[in-house]
Design a protein around this motif. Structure first.
Motif, PDB file in Angstrom:
ATOM      1  N   ASP A  36       0.782  -1.308   0.035  1.00  0.00           N
ATOM      2  CA  ASP A  36      -0.050   0.149   0.127  1.00  0.00           C
ATOM      3  C   ASP A  36       0.831   1.148   0.065  1.00  0.00           C
ATOM      4  O   ASP A  36       0.488   2.103  -0.632  1.00  0.00           O
ATOM      5  N   LEU A  37       2.060   1.302   0.472  1.00  0.00           N
ATOM      6  CA  LEU A  37       2.961   2.257   0.817  1.00  0.00           C
ATOM      7  C   LEU A  37       4.338   1.874   0.344  1.00  0.00           C
ATOM      8  O   LEU A  37       4.694   0.633   1.026  1.00  0.00           O
ATOM      9  N   ARG A  38       5.267   2.442  -0.318  1.00  0.00           N
ATOM     10  CA  ARG A  38       6.333   2.002  -0.488  1.00  0.00           C
ATOM     11  C   ARG A  38       7.564   2.764   0.050  1.00  0.00           C
ATOM     12  O   ARG A  38       7.430   4.084  -0.458  1.00  0.00           O
ATOM     13  N   ASP A  39       8.321   2.448   0.991  1.00  0.00           N
ATOM     14  CA  ASP A  39       9.344   3.355   1.735  1.00  0.00           C
ATOM     15  C   ASP A  39      10.712   3.366   0.542  1.00  0.00           C
ATOM     16  O   ASP A  39      11.664   2.808   1.061  1.00  0.00           O
ATOM     17  N   HIS A  40      10.431   4.102  -0.463  1.00  0.00           N
ATOM     18  CA  HIS A  40      11.501   4.045  -1.542  1.00  0.00           C
ATOM     19  C   HIS A  40      12.984   4.466  -1.068  1.00  0.00           C
ATOM     20  O   HIS A  40      13.679   4.137  -1.731  1.00  0.00           O
ATOM     21  N   GLU A  41      12.930   5.288  -0.199  1.00  0.00           N
ATOM     22  CA  GLU A  41      14.222   5.837   0.217  1.00  0.00           C
ATOM     23  C   GLU A  41      14.549   5.533   1.668  1.00  0.00           C
ATOM     24  O   GLU A  41      15.469   6.064   2.224  1.00  0.00           O
ATOM     25  N   GLY A  42      13.828   4.573   2.398  1.00  0.00           N
ATOM     26  CA  GLY A  42      13.929   3.874   3.680  1.00  0.00           C
ATOM     27  C   GLY A  42      13.811   5.104   4.829  1.00  0.00           C
ATOM     28  O   GLY A  42      14.234   4.534   5.872  1.00  0.00           O
ATOM     29  N   HIS A  43      13.045   6.239   4.461  1.00  0.00           N
ATOM     30  CA  HIS A  43      12.908   7.073   5.737  1.00  0.00           C
ATOM     31  C   HIS A  43      12.065   6.512   6.663  1.00  0.00           C
ATOM     32  O   HIS A  43      12.347   7.144   7.824  1.00  0.00           O
ATOM     33  N   ALA A  44      10.891   6.049   6.272  1.00  0.00           N
ATOM     34  CA  ALA A  44       9.915   5.422   7.277  1.00  0.00           C
ATOM     35  C   ALA A  44      10.794   4.311   8.320  1.00  0.00           C
ATOM     36  O   ALA A  44      10.470   4.396   9.387  1.00  0.00           O
ATOM     37  N   ARG A  45      11.417   3.319   7.503  1.00  0.00           N
ATOM     38  CA  ARG A  45      12.226   2.493   8.509  1.00  0.00           C
ATOM     39  C   ARG A  45      13.050   3.070   9.229  1.00  0.00           C
ATOM     40  O   ARG A  45      13.268   2.795  10.577  1.00  0.00           O
ATOM     41  N   ARG A  46      13.854   3.987   8.942  1.00  0.00           N
ATOM     42  CA  ARG A  46      14.737   4.710   9.813  1.00  0.00           C
ATOM     43  C   ARG A  46      14.167   5.683  10.832  1.00  0.00           C
ATOM     44  O   ARG A  46      14.654   5.505  12.113  1.00  0.00           O
ATOM     45  N   ALA A  47      12.969   6.187  10.466  1.00  0.00           N
ATOM     46  CA  ALA A  47      12.388   6.904  11.415  1.00  0.00           C
ATOM     47  C   ALA A  47      11.942   6.118  12.657  1.00  0.00           C
ATOM     48  O   ALA A  47      11.742   6.658  13.669  1.00  0.00           O
ATOM     49  N   TYR A  48      11.309   4.953  12.045  1.00  0.00           N
ATOM     50  CA  TYR A  48      10.611   4.012  13.194  1.00  0.00           C
ATOM     51  C   TYR A  48      11.429   2.959  13.901  1.00  0.00           C
ATOM     52  O   TYR A  48      10.987   2.276  14.413  1.00  0.00           O
ATOM     53  N   GLY A  49      12.638   2.953  13.223  1.00  0.00           N
ATOM     54  CA  GLY A  49      13.777   2.103  13.975  1.00  0.00           C
ATOM     55  C   GLY A  49      13.289   0.644  13.606  1.00  0.00           C
ATOM     56  O   GLY A  49      13.719  -0.324  14.074  1.00  0.00           O
ATOM     57  N   VAL A  50      12.880   0.741  12.218  1.00  0.00           N
ATOM     58  CA  VAL A  50      12.581  -0.903  11.775  1.00  0.00           C
ATOM     59  C   VAL A  50      13.541  -1.515  10.912  1.00  0.00           C
ATOM     60  O   VAL A  50      14.171  -0.863   9.886  1.00  0.00           O
ATOM     61  N   THR A  51      13.938  -2.706  11.442  1.00  0.00           N
ATOM     62  CA  THR A  51      14.921  -3.508  10.656  1.00  0.00           C
ATOM     63  C   THR A  51      14.335  -4.884  10.184  1.00  0.00           C
ATOM     64  O   THR A  51      14.776  -5.303   9.376  1.00  0.00           O
ATOM     65  N   ASP A  52      13.463  -5.262  10.824  1.00  0.00           N
ATOM     66  CA  ASP A  52      12.671  -6.655  10.573  1.00  0.00           C
ATOM     67  C   ASP A  52      11.300  -6.264  10.188  1.00  0.00           C
ATOM     68  O   ASP A  52      10.644  -5.239  10.583  1.00  0.00           O
ATOM     69  N   PRO A  53      10.742  -7.518   9.967  1.00  0.00           N
ATOM     70  CA  PRO A  53       9.011  -7.220  10.003  1.00  0.00           C
ATOM     71  C   PRO A  53       8.613  -6.817  11.231  1.00  0.00           C
ATOM     72  O   PRO A  53       8.959  -7.078  12.124  1.00  0.00           O
ATOM     73  N   ALA A  54       7.526  -5.788  10.975  1.00  0.00           N
ATOM     74  CA  ALA A  54       7.138  -5.168  12.190  1.00  0.00           C
ATOM     75  C   ALA A  54       5.800  -4.505  12.089  1.00  0.00           C
ATOM     76  O   ALA A  54       5.324  -4.155  11.149  1.00  0.00           O
TER      77      ALA A  54
END
Length: 516
Positions: free
Chosen positions: A464-482
């Motif tokens: 539904d959403l694509r974190d194309h630059e990785g900003h969402a994962r970095r902001a939320y501290g996500v490295t694995d499925p979450a």
């Protein structure tokens, strides 16, 4: 309005924000104000970055940015001589997780106008000249009494009626604190032809006194601030245009400038007060009705708007019969500590301003306030049991439940740019599922709880959403499925891998136990 709706008393920034928050969630709302017409006073004249985030969700930030200004240098003079021009935010830049790097200078009356316009889009208007003199409440609702004897029935009542709140007095809560009669200021809106409008003028003298003229965007006015003139006994004289002119001539030492067209003249005293409770049964307090503090830092309007943002979604769920009996208790639990913090910060800021004006090389910008609205980690809505890790290594997540939810640029399913703050504008909880492994659970939770929840997969299961630059994962501290659950007021509710914890959290909202 039905007996399940909300009556808001007071149509300042706090009451108007609350009315919009309720209206956009479909709750019945009625807002009344004792004043016969809107004021035109600059009063609180700044919206902080976090408040701009809140107002983006409310739907007025673009309008506020267009009406105000984000760039106004400070020009300091000492004993009549120009010292420097500074911009304390000159190097500030927006970041992917925080889109507003600086606040906006805008008059309070302009903020209120924008909020009234937004409220009107929901078909709701302020009922001016309508004064609430008291109320009675029972297990099923509140009956407010108007000055003319009319009675209004509502499910809940919220006093947003300022520092002299009648609602607060009728509630019988304490308003603890102090009023310092020895420290006061005259404030007003005037015009001054011949004074530059592209800087905030600050004239100070070696005796620690001075005068400031701040040009108000979208007007011909300046906000005037200075220490008052004193009478023979040392008491402040009432504010007047003639007095403002004498103060200006003494400290600015700019010949040929005449102050004209006063539209607001006020004498302000240092008040530091807050209530011991923000709720009594079905009656609540927000904004200046619950806490007042020194003018430094412009925290009053901002704190009130954020009070309303916290209370709005909880009251809306309560009026819809979806809130557990204790959910409304979390308003006081979360906002009363913020009020105490704000009182401490603003008192310290005021003291720093008074010291700063005595030093030629120091400006009022040295007393800029710290960021507001960072979160509610202490809240029972962010209980330790809900705090988990999202990293595969077992390291703690960057964020914790109760923290402000960051923004991030993403791409939607169609490939168009979309920010997380735009996604969060939906009045429900938001679930973000990072990774294909949790995509099925995200879809299932969204379908089972669609009245409370909107759900999105991020980079998984069609995305539904694509974190194309990785900003969402970095902001939320996500490295694995979450799974990241975000509250309707854009704070983290839960960080987990377990879909059952999300379902349990949402169930807890609808059954939340009351405080004992």
């Amino acid at each position: 309005m039905t007996d399940d709706g909300v009556l808001i008393v007071g149509a300042g920034p706090t009451g108007l924000t609350l009315a919009i928050e309720l209206a956009r969630r479909g709750a019945g709302v009625r807002i009344v104000d004792a004043a016969p017409a809107p004021h035109r006073d600059s009063r609180g004249k700044g919206l902080q970055p976090r408040t701009l985030e809140v107002l983006e969700d409310v739907g007025v930030t673009e309008r506020a940015l267009a009406a105000g200004t984000t760039r106004l240098p400070f020009r300091k003079y000492f004993d009549g001589a120009h010292v420097n021009d500074t911009d304390p935010f000159a190097d500030a830049r927006p970041t992917p997780d925080a889109p507003y790097e600086r606040g906006v200078l805008i008059g309070q009356w302009q903020v209120e106008r924008l909020l009234r316009e937004r409220l009107a889009e929901f078909g709701i208007a302020v009922e001016a000249g309508t004064e609430v003199t008291g109320f009675e409440q029972d297990e099923d609702g509140v009956t407010a009494v108007l000055a003319g004897g009319e009675r209004i029935r509502a499910g809940y009542l919220v006093g947003c009626d300022g520092g002299r709140s009648r609602v607060r007095k009728a509630m019988g809560v304490r308003f603890d604190g102090t009023t310092d009669e020895t420290q006061s200021m005259v404030v007003g809106d005037i015009e001054a032809e011949g004074i530059s409008r592209d800087v905030w003028h600050q004239w100070f003298a070696s005796d620690g006194s001075g005068v400031m003229l701040c040009p108000m965007p979208g007007t011909n006015s300046f906000q005037f601030q200075a220490g008052p003139e004193l009478d023979a006994s040392g008491d402040p004289l009432p504010p007047s245009l003639e007095g403002f002119q004498r103060i200006f001539d003494r400290y600015a030492q700019v010949p040929g400038i005449t102050l004209t067209d006063p539209t607001w003249l006020s004498l302000w005293r240092v008040n530091v007060r807050m209530v011991d409770r923000m709720r009594v049964g079905r009656v609540f307090l927000a904004g200046d009705a619950a806490h007042i503090h020194p003018i430094a830092g412009g925290l009053g309007m901002n704190t009130g708007i954020q009070d309303a943002y916290n209370l709005g979604w909880k009251l809306a769920l309560a009026t819809a019969g979806q809130a557990g009996p204790g959910l409304l208790d979390t308003y006081e639990e979360e906002r009363l500590p913020v009020a105490a913090w704000t009182l401490g910060i603003s008192t310290d800021l005021y003291a720093r301003v008074r010291e700063a004006v005595k030093e030629p090389g120091t400006g009022v910008e040295a007393a800029a306030p710290p960021p507001m609205g960072t979160g509610y980690r202490w809240s029972s809505l962010a209980s330790p049991a809900a705090t988990v890790t999202t990293a595969a290594t077992g390291d703690p997540a960057v964020l914790r439940p109760g923290d402000r939810a960051p923004d991030a640029p993403c791409l939607g399913a169609s490939g168009n740019p979309v920010r997380l703050f735009q996604v969060y504008a939906d009045p429900r909880f938001t679930l973000l599922g990072f990774g294909a492994e949790v995509a099925g659970a995200v879809g299932k939770l969204g379908a089972e709880h669609d009245d409370l929840l909107q759900a999105f997969t991020v980079d998984g299961g069609g995305g539904d959403l694509r974190d194309h630059e990785g900003h969402a994962r970095r902001a939320y501290g996500v490295t694995d499925p979450a799974l990241v659950l975000v509250r309707p007021d854009n704070h983290i509710a839960l960080l987990t891998r377990d879909p059952a914890e999300v379902a349990d959290y949402l169930s807890r909202i609808t059954t939340f136990p009351p405080k004992e």
